[in-house]
Design a protein around this motif. Structure first.
Motif, PDB file in Angstrom:
ATOM      1  N   GLU A  46       0.692  -1.236  -0.083  1.00 15.39           N
ATOM      2  CA  GLU A  46       0.080   0.106   0.100  1.00 15.39           C
ATOM      3  C   GLU A  46       0.916   1.265   0.081  1.00 15.39           C
ATOM      4  N   THR A  47       2.042   1.345   0.669  1.00 15.26           N
ATOM      5  CA  THR A  47       2.940   2.375   0.675  1.00 15.26           C
ATOM      6  C   THR A  47       3.563   2.495  -0.675  1.00 15.26           C
ATOM      7  N   VAL A  48       3.909   1.505  -1.307  1.00 16.26           N
ATOM      8  CA  VAL A  48       4.642   1.311  -2.661  1.00 16.26           C
ATOM      9  C   VAL A  48       3.519   1.996  -3.533  1.00 16.26           C
ATOM     10  N   LYS A  49       2.241   1.595  -3.460  1.00 18.65           N
ATOM     11  CA  LYS A  49       1.233   2.018  -4.373  1.00 18.65           C
ATOM     12  C   LYS A  49       0.933   3.635  -4.178  1.00 18.65           C
ATOM     13  N   SER A  50       1.062   4.048  -2.988  1.00 17.48           N
ATOM     14  CA  SER A  50       0.836   5.299  -2.687  1.00 17.48           C
ATOM     15  C   SER A  50       1.921   6.172  -3.200  1.00 17.48           C
ATOM     16  N   ARG A  51       3.410   5.763  -2.891  1.00 12.63           N
ATOM     17  CA  ARG A  51       4.342   6.505  -3.654  1.00 12.63           C
ATOM     18  C   ARG A  51       4.390   6.499  -5.230  1.00 12.63           C
ATOM     19  N   VAL A  52       4.109   5.565  -5.745  1.00 12.20           N
ATOM     20  CA  VAL A  52       3.646   5.601  -7.339  1.00 12.20           C
ATOM     21  C   VAL A  52       2.642   6.591  -7.543  1.00 12.20           C
ATOM     22  N   ARG A  53       1.445   6.567  -6.866  1.00  9.80           N
ATOM     23  CA  ARG A  53       0.294   7.460  -7.333  1.00  9.80           C
ATOM     24  C   ARG A  53       0.744   8.853  -7.084  1.00  9.80           C
ATOM     25  N   ASP A  54       1.619   9.119  -5.887  1.00 17.68           N
ATOM     26  CA  ASP A  54       2.218  10.553  -5.794  1.00 17.68           C
ATOM     27  C   ASP A  54       3.041  10.748  -6.806  1.00 17.68           C
ATOM     28  N   TYR A  55       3.799   9.908  -7.228  1.00 24.78           N
ATOM     29  CA  TYR A  55       4.971  10.154  -8.250  1.00 24.78           C
ATOM     30  C   TYR A  55       4.384  10.606  -9.535  1.00 24.78           C
ATOM     31  N   SER A  56       3.289   9.721  -9.855  1.00 20.02           N
ATOM     32  CA  SER A  56       2.628   9.862 -11.225  1.00 20.02           C
ATOM     33  C   SER A  56       1.464  10.954 -11.130  1.00 20.02           C
ATOM     34  N   ASN A  57       1.289  11.552 -10.045  1.00 22.64           N
ATOM     35  CA  ASN A  57       0.302  12.644  -9.584  1.00 22.64           C
ATOM     36  C   ASN A  57      -1.172  11.984 -10.243  1.00 22.64           C
ATOM     37  N   ILE A  58      -1.493  10.972  -9.820  1.00 24.79           N
ATOM     38  CA  ILE A  58      -2.779  10.236  -9.840  1.00 24.79           C
ATOM     39  C   ILE A  58      -3.576  10.174  -8.580  1.00 24.79           C
ATOM     40  N   GLN A  59      -4.797  10.103  -8.664  1.00 26.42           N
ATOM     41  CA  GLN A  59      -5.531  10.223  -7.670  1.00 26.42           C
ATOM     42  C   GLN A  59      -5.959   8.828  -6.838  1.00 26.42           C
ATOM     43  N   SER A  60      -5.969   7.852  -7.856  1.00 25.88           N
ATOM     44  CA  SER A  60      -6.276   6.477  -7.508  1.00 25.88           C
ATOM     45  C   SER A  60      -5.831   5.519  -8.734  1.00 25.88           C
ATOM     46  N   MET A  61      -5.497   4.244  -8.204  1.00 22.44           N
ATOM     47  CA  MET A  61      -4.981   3.406  -8.909  1.00 22.44           C
ATOM     48  C   MET A  61      -5.775   2.380  -9.684  1.00 22.44           C
ATOM     49  N   SER A  62      -6.245   1.946 -10.886  1.00 30.52           N
ATOM     50  CA  SER A  62      -7.269   0.982 -11.137  1.00 30.52           C
ATOM     51  C   SER A  62      -6.741  -0.251 -10.681  1.00 30.52           C
ATOM     52  N   SER A  63      -7.638  -1.202 -10.956  1.00 27.22           N
ATOM     53  CA  SER A  63      -7.347  -2.623 -10.590  1.00 27.22           C
ATOM     54  C   SER A  63      -6.229  -3.209 -11.548  1.00 27.22           C
ATOM     55  N   LYS A  64      -6.374  -2.857 -12.869  1.00 25.43           N
ATOM     56  CA  LYS A  64      -5.444  -3.272 -13.792  1.00 25.43           C
ATOM     57  C   LYS A  64      -3.896  -2.659 -13.634  1.00 25.43           C
ATOM     58  N   ALA A  65      -3.795  -1.439 -13.126  1.00 23.49           N
ATOM     59  CA  ALA A  65      -2.791  -1.147 -12.692  1.00 23.49           C
ATOM     60  C   ALA A  65      -1.932  -1.325 -11.556  1.00 23.49           C
ATOM     61  N   ARG A  66      -2.912  -1.743 -10.697  1.00 24.70           N
ATOM     62  CA  ARG A  66      -2.585  -2.361  -9.222  1.00 24.70           C
ATOM     63  C   ARG A  66      -1.879  -3.839  -9.615  1.00 24.70           C
ATOM     64  N   ILE A  67      -2.417  -4.437 -10.656  1.00 27.83           N
ATOM     65  CA  ILE A  67      -2.036  -5.853 -10.876  1.00 27.83           C
ATOM     66  C   ILE A  67      -0.671  -5.838 -11.799  1.00 27.83           C
ATOM     67  N   ARG A  68      -0.622  -4.643 -12.618  1.00 25.97           N
ATOM     68  CA  ARG A  68       0.639  -4.390 -13.466  1.00 25.97           C
ATOM     69  C   ARG A  68       1.829  -4.337 -12.225  1.00 25.97           C
ATOM     70  N   LEU A  69       1.674  -3.331 -11.316  1.00 22.66           N
ATOM     71  CA  LEU A  69       2.539  -3.219 -10.244  1.00 22.66           C
ATOM     72  C   LEU A  69       2.899  -4.282  -9.287  1.00 22.66           C
TER      73      LEU A  69
END
Length: 140
Positions: free
Chosen positions: A13-36
């Motif tokens: 969840e922290t990795v996901k949050s850092r990626v979202r912050d870096y990419s300047n996106i509000q939320s991550m789709s399930s497809k993006a989560r699976i890719r990560l």
């Protein structure tokens, strides 16, 4: 890759949050989560899932699965300073500025000590880790 190298052990969840912050996106789709998740697995990071939380760290580091246990009978001195630092960073990221006493209490709670009494032993260990991290520039 850099997130886990710098902060590992680190929760997904922290990795996901850092990626979202870096990419300047509000939320991550399930497809993006699976890719990560797939990318993290392909990079060869060690991982464990405990209490429905996946934690990643560099393979071959001194971190072992049993070092991520919460609600165990681990002595405060059995927890590596790097792992305590990781918890402190995550707490400060969420809570912002805290007094050292509040940071130490939150850190103890993060490791499953419950409504932790800040005993002399716990205080000494957490102060050591805090001062070590500050002197190394690992905690601002």
């Amino acid at each position: 890759n850099d997130i886990i190298k710098a902060e590992g052990p680190v929760a997904f969840e922290t990795v996901k949050s850092r990626v979202r912050d870096y990419s300047n996106i509000q939320s991550m789709s399930s497809k993006a989560r699976i890719r990560l998740e797939s990318a993290l697995k392909s990079m060869g990071f060690a991982m464990t899932t405990d209490h429905n939380q996946t934690v990643y760290w560099r393979a071959g580091s001194t971190m072992d699965m049993d070092k991520f246990r919460v609600n165990s009978d681990r002595d405060i001195y059995d927890i590596p300073k790097e792992e305590i630092l990781c918890a402190m960073k995550q707490i400060l990221a969420v809570q912002g500025q805290l007094s050292n006493e509040d940071l130490f209490r939150c850190t103890l709670e993060a490791f499953g000590y419950g409504q932790a009494v800040l005993s002399k032993k716990n205080q000494d260990r957490l102060e050591y880790v805090y001062n070590w991290a500050k002197s190394k520039g690992k905690l601002n």
